[in-house]
Motif scaffolding. Structure first.
Motif, PDB file in Angstrom:
ATOM      1  N   ILE A 101       1.131  -1.130   0.053  1.00  0.00           N
ATOM      2  CA  ILE A 101      -0.417   0.447   0.232  1.00  0.00           C
ATOM      3  C   ILE A 101       1.118   1.008  -0.174  1.00  0.00           C
ATOM      4  O   ILE A 101       2.043   1.681   0.826  1.00  0.00           O
ATOM      5  CB  ILE A 101      -0.209   0.242   0.907  1.00  0.00           C
ATOM      6  N   LEU A 102       0.509   1.999  -1.250  1.00  0.00           N
ATOM      7  CA  LEU A 102       1.710   3.614  -1.223  1.00  0.00           C
ATOM      8  C   LEU A 102       0.614   4.684  -0.864  1.00  0.00           C
ATOM      9  O   LEU A 102      -0.537   4.926  -1.239  1.00  0.00           O
ATOM     10  CB  LEU A 102       1.838   3.513  -2.122  1.00  0.00           C
ATOM     11  N   VAL A 103       1.534   4.960   0.145  1.00  0.00           N
ATOM     12  CA  VAL A 103       0.071   6.253   1.254  1.00  0.00           C
ATOM     13  C   VAL A 103       0.797   6.997   0.883  1.00  0.00           C
ATOM     14  O   VAL A 103       2.272   7.804   0.579  1.00  0.00           O
ATOM     15  CB  VAL A 103       0.078   6.170   2.391  1.00  0.00           C
ATOM     16  N   ILE A 104       0.495   8.202  -0.081  1.00  0.00           N
ATOM     17  CA  ILE A 104       1.004   9.479  -0.352  1.00  0.00           C
ATOM     18  C   ILE A 104       0.999  10.694   0.639  1.00  0.00           C
ATOM     19  O   ILE A 104      -0.647  11.170   0.564  1.00  0.00           O
ATOM     20  CB  ILE A 104       0.315  10.453  -2.130  1.00  0.00           C
ATOM     21  N   ALA A 105       2.035  11.198   0.927  1.00  0.00           N
ATOM     22  CA  ALA A 105       1.472  12.325   1.931  1.00  0.00           C
ATOM     23  C   ALA A 105       2.791  13.325   1.520  1.00  0.00           C
ATOM     24  O   ALA A 105       3.791  13.793   0.630  1.00  0.00           O
ATOM     25  CB  ALA A 105       2.141  11.813   2.662  1.00  0.00           C
ATOM     26  N   CYS A 106       2.042  15.017   2.357  1.00  0.00           N
ATOM     27  CA  CYS A 106       2.684  16.110   2.331  1.00  0.00           C
ATOM     28  C   CYS A 106       2.730  16.271   3.314  1.00  0.00           C
ATOM     29  O   CYS A 106       3.369  15.955   4.066  1.00  0.00           O
ATOM     30  CB  CYS A 106       1.885  16.896   0.938  1.00  0.00           C
ATOM     31  N   ASN A 107       1.413  17.185   3.747  1.00  0.00           N
ATOM     32  CA  ASN A 107       1.631  17.973   4.764  1.00  0.00           C
ATOM     33  C   ASN A 107       0.704  18.417   6.025  1.00  0.00           C
ATOM     34  O   ASN A 107       0.074  18.989   6.040  1.00  0.00           O
ATOM     35  CB  ASN A 107       1.418  19.665   4.702  1.00  0.00           C
ATOM     36  N   ARG A 108       0.235  16.590   5.681  1.00  0.00           N
ATOM     37  CA  ARG A 108      -1.349  16.473   6.619  1.00  0.00           C
ATOM     38  C   ARG A 108      -1.106  15.882   7.942  1.00  0.00           C
ATOM     39  O   ARG A 108      -0.897  14.982   7.744  1.00  0.00           O
ATOM     40  CB  ARG A 108      -2.590  15.976   5.819  1.00  0.00           C
ATOM     41  N   VAL A 109      -1.244  16.816   9.090  1.00  0.00           N
ATOM     42  CA  VAL A 109      -0.683  15.727  10.180  1.00  0.00           C
ATOM     43  C   VAL A 109      -2.385  14.194  10.620  1.00  0.00           C
ATOM     44  O   VAL A 109      -1.988  13.810  10.815  1.00  0.00           O
ATOM     45  CB  VAL A 109      -0.300  16.646  11.755  1.00  0.00           C
ATOM     46  N   THR A 110      -3.353  14.320   9.157  1.00  0.00           N
ATOM     47  CA  THR A 110      -4.177  13.766   9.787  1.00  0.00           C
ATOM     48  C   THR A 110      -4.087  12.698   9.047  1.00  0.00           C
ATOM     49  O   THR A 110      -4.964  11.752   8.531  1.00  0.00           O
ATOM     50  CB  THR A 110      -5.359  14.317   9.342  1.00  0.00           C
ATOM     51  N   VAL A 111      -2.750  12.033   8.567  1.00  0.00           N
ATOM     52  CA  VAL A 111      -2.566  11.389   7.610  1.00  0.00           C
ATOM     53  C   VAL A 111      -2.399  10.261   8.928  1.00  0.00           C
ATOM     54  O   VAL A 111      -2.630   8.940   8.559  1.00  0.00           O
ATOM     55  CB  VAL A 111      -1.072  11.237   7.539  1.00  0.00           C
ATOM     56  N   LYS A 112      -2.551   9.897  10.281  1.00  0.00           N
ATOM     57  CA  LYS A 112      -1.945   9.428  10.767  1.00  0.00           C
ATOM     58  C   LYS A 112      -3.630   8.650  11.107  1.00  0.00           C
ATOM     59  O   LYS A 112      -3.731   7.181  11.037  1.00  0.00           O
ATOM     60  CB  LYS A 112      -2.567  10.559  12.706  1.00  0.00           C
ATOM     61  N   ARG A 113      -5.131   9.062  10.926  1.00  0.00           N
ATOM     62  CA  ARG A 113      -6.729   8.596  10.422  1.00  0.00           C
ATOM     63  C   ARG A 113      -6.237   7.232   9.130  1.00  0.00           C
ATOM     64  O   ARG A 113      -7.138   6.493   9.911  1.00  0.00           O
ATOM     65  CB  ARG A 113      -7.503   9.492  10.418  1.00  0.00           C
ATOM     66  N   CYS A 114      -5.566   7.700   8.395  1.00  0.00           N
ATOM     67  CA  CYS A 114      -5.546   6.715   6.989  1.00  0.00           C
ATOM     68  C   CYS A 114      -4.478   5.914   7.934  1.00  0.00           C
ATOM     69  O   CYS A 114      -5.012   4.675   7.023  1.00  0.00           O
ATOM     70  CB  CYS A 114      -4.152   7.714   6.584  1.00  0.00           C
ATOM     71  N   LEU A 115      -3.724   5.751   8.432  1.00  0.00           N
ATOM     72  CA  LEU A 115      -2.316   5.271   8.804  1.00  0.00           C
ATOM     73  C   LEU A 115      -3.641   4.355  10.262  1.00  0.00           C
ATOM     74  O   LEU A 115      -2.754   2.633   9.653  1.00  0.00           O
ATOM     75  CB  LEU A 115      -1.594   5.862   9.390  1.00  0.00           C
ATOM     76  N   ASP A 116      -3.817   4.558  10.558  1.00  0.00           N
ATOM     77  CA  ASP A 116      -5.002   3.854  11.589  1.00  0.00           C
ATOM     78  C   ASP A 116      -5.460   3.323  11.175  1.00  0.00           C
ATOM     79  O   ASP A 116      -5.677   1.717  11.762  1.00  0.00           O
ATOM     80  CB  ASP A 116      -5.447   4.751  12.841  1.00  0.00           C
ATOM     81  N   LYS A 117      -6.415   3.572  10.644  1.00  0.00           N
ATOM     82  CA  LYS A 117      -7.626   2.206   9.298  1.00  0.00           C
ATOM     83  C   LYS A 117      -6.067   1.725   8.456  1.00  0.00           C
ATOM     84  O   LYS A 117      -7.270   0.081   8.700  1.00  0.00           O
ATOM     85  CB  LYS A 117      -8.410   3.766   8.518  1.00  0.00           C
TER      86      LYS A 117
END
Length: 438
Positions: A101-117
């Motif tokens: 799974i490739l997660v494209i990230a930038c400047n959202r600390v809410t990436v935590k919600r994506c990674l947690d799920k």
């Protein structure tokens, strides 16, 4: 034959035990001569007795070595060891495919919600490694990603420089950087890490409980069907009330590239990578030169949900459509289902038959709830303007990309309205998209 071999083996074991028993009895029963040199001294064995004992010991050692060899052969024999597979060869299951799974990230600390799920629903860390590729150099976001330790692989896009663009494209600088990041990240997955497939999500997506199951089940289809080029977890018209809640297992073919959680094969990346665009990569994917009449698989009910209103698109479509997308909550065991109905020849024939054999309704009938019967119903559009008018008034997305409507398959858009299936379709005899309808 097997019975005879068994008898020989057990005879060999019997002889082994008997022989060693005889040796023991001989040693116990053999008289030994003892010599007493002088009165009062302890008796000692004579020299010939010692030599005799040494010979016996040597003989025993030789015999034990032979018997050990015999026992080893007996132990290795298929009738006493593992069952012979000569007549019933053991079927070795092929190794399960690894789908990162490739997660494209930038400047959202809410990436935590994506990674947690992702971590909550991931069935296997070995089969689904999570790779987070971060652009932008945002420290707080980097700290969040790093907090997951070995649960994820954290990559950082090294080129954070501005991109030289035309003056009129200055406001689109973000789209250019996103396209550059995708290009770099996908090269890392396929060329550096040598994976053969990947599922791409962005840092503002939440996944459904059967997200991984969905992609594991559809990977064989994507590999075997040359008329497919991606699998997406997204339904552009998947808002509550516009999908059939009882058909969580239903999948479609679509000519529209959906994105928002999608699977790509290495072979397809090798085709796309040399001509990857400088910006607006998703609309570029929707052009006929890239699509080449290939389709994607997409679900009736989305397996991803976007929670990122803020971004380079400035919330385009978010408030009106995206925030209302229904995320599937029912786990569907896709890997145990027969998905062969999605093969092109079968799917096309069955789909067109269902669409054009359905009763034809009107917009007024649908809006006023005058349709009778369970459906489905067909609603015909004749040109670009009539499509956009009907789509807008019915509440589905009305934009087209290179002439293809969102979720469209052979010009047909399938959705739910007032509890009935509606097919918004071109007239029978449709042949191709008109790229000027954009």
């Amino acid at each position: 034959m097997i019975r005879k071999r068994g008898s020989l083996i057990f005879c060999g074991m019997f002889l082994f035990i008997s022989w060693n028993a005889i040796l023991v009895l001989l040693l116990w029963g053999r008289p030994l001569s003892w010599q007493q040199d002088e009165p009062g001294q302890d008796p000692r064995p004579t020299k010939w007795v010692l030599g005799d004992i040494l010979k016996i010991v040597d003989t025993i050692e030789e015999e034990l070595a032979k018997q050990k060899q015999i026992l080893t052969q007996i132990q290795k024999h298929p009738l006493l060891g593992e069952p012979s597979n000569r007549n019933n060869p053991k079927v070795i299951a092929p190794s399960e495919p690894v789908i990162p799974i490739l997660v494209i990230a930038c400047n959202r600390v809410t990436v935590k919600r994506c990674l947690d799920k992702l971590l909550q629903h991931r069935p296997s860390a070995e089969l689904h490694p999570i790779i987070v590729s971060q652009d932008c150099g945002h420290t707080e976001t980097s700290d969040v990603i790093r907090s997951y330790g070995s649960q994820v692989t954290h990559l950082k896009q090294p080129d954070l420089s501005d991109i030289a663009v035309r003056q009129e494209h200055k406001k689109f600088q973000g789209y250019y950087k996103i396209s550059r990041h995708y290009h770099w990240a996908l090269n890392q997955v396929f060329k550096t890490l040598s994976h053969s497939s990947v599922v791409i999500v962005e840092d503002d997506l939440e996944v459904a409980p059967d997200f991984f199951e969905y992609f594991r089940a559809t990977l064989p289809l994507l590999k075997s069907d040359p008329t497919l080029w991606c699998v997406s977890a997204w339904n552009d018209n998947g808002r509550e009330g516009f999908v059939d809640p009882g058909k969580a297992s239903l999948l479609y073919r679509t000519d529209f590239f959906p994105g928002l959680g999608w699977m790509l094969l290495k072979e397809m990346w090798e085709e796309l990578e040399p001509k990857w665009p400088a910006s607006f990569w998703d609309d570029w994917m929707r052009q006929p030169e890239q699509r080449q009449n290939r389709a994607c698989i997409r679900p009736e009910i989305s397996r991803t949900l976007t929670f990122g209103r803020r971004g380079v698109s400035l919330g385009q479509f978010y408030d009106k459509y995206l925030r209302y997308i229904k995320l599937n909550t029912e786990f569907v065991p896709f890997t145990k289902l027969d998905l062969s109905y999605l093969n092109e020849d079968t799917y096309r024939a069955n789909f067109e038959k269902e669409v054009y054999s359905a009763p034809v309704g009107t917009y007024e009938d649908i809006k006023q709830g005058l349709l009778t019967g369970p459906g489905p119903f067909c609603l015909i559009y004749s040109n670009k303007d009539s499509f956009k008018m009907l789509a807008k008034n019915l509440g589905i997305m009305d934009d087209l990309k290179s002439g293809v409507p969102r979720t469209g398959y052979r010009g047909v858009v399938s959705f739910f309205s007032r509890g009935r299936r509606i097919y918004l379709a071109p007239p029978p005899g449709w042949t191709q998209y008109d790229s000027t309808w954009s």
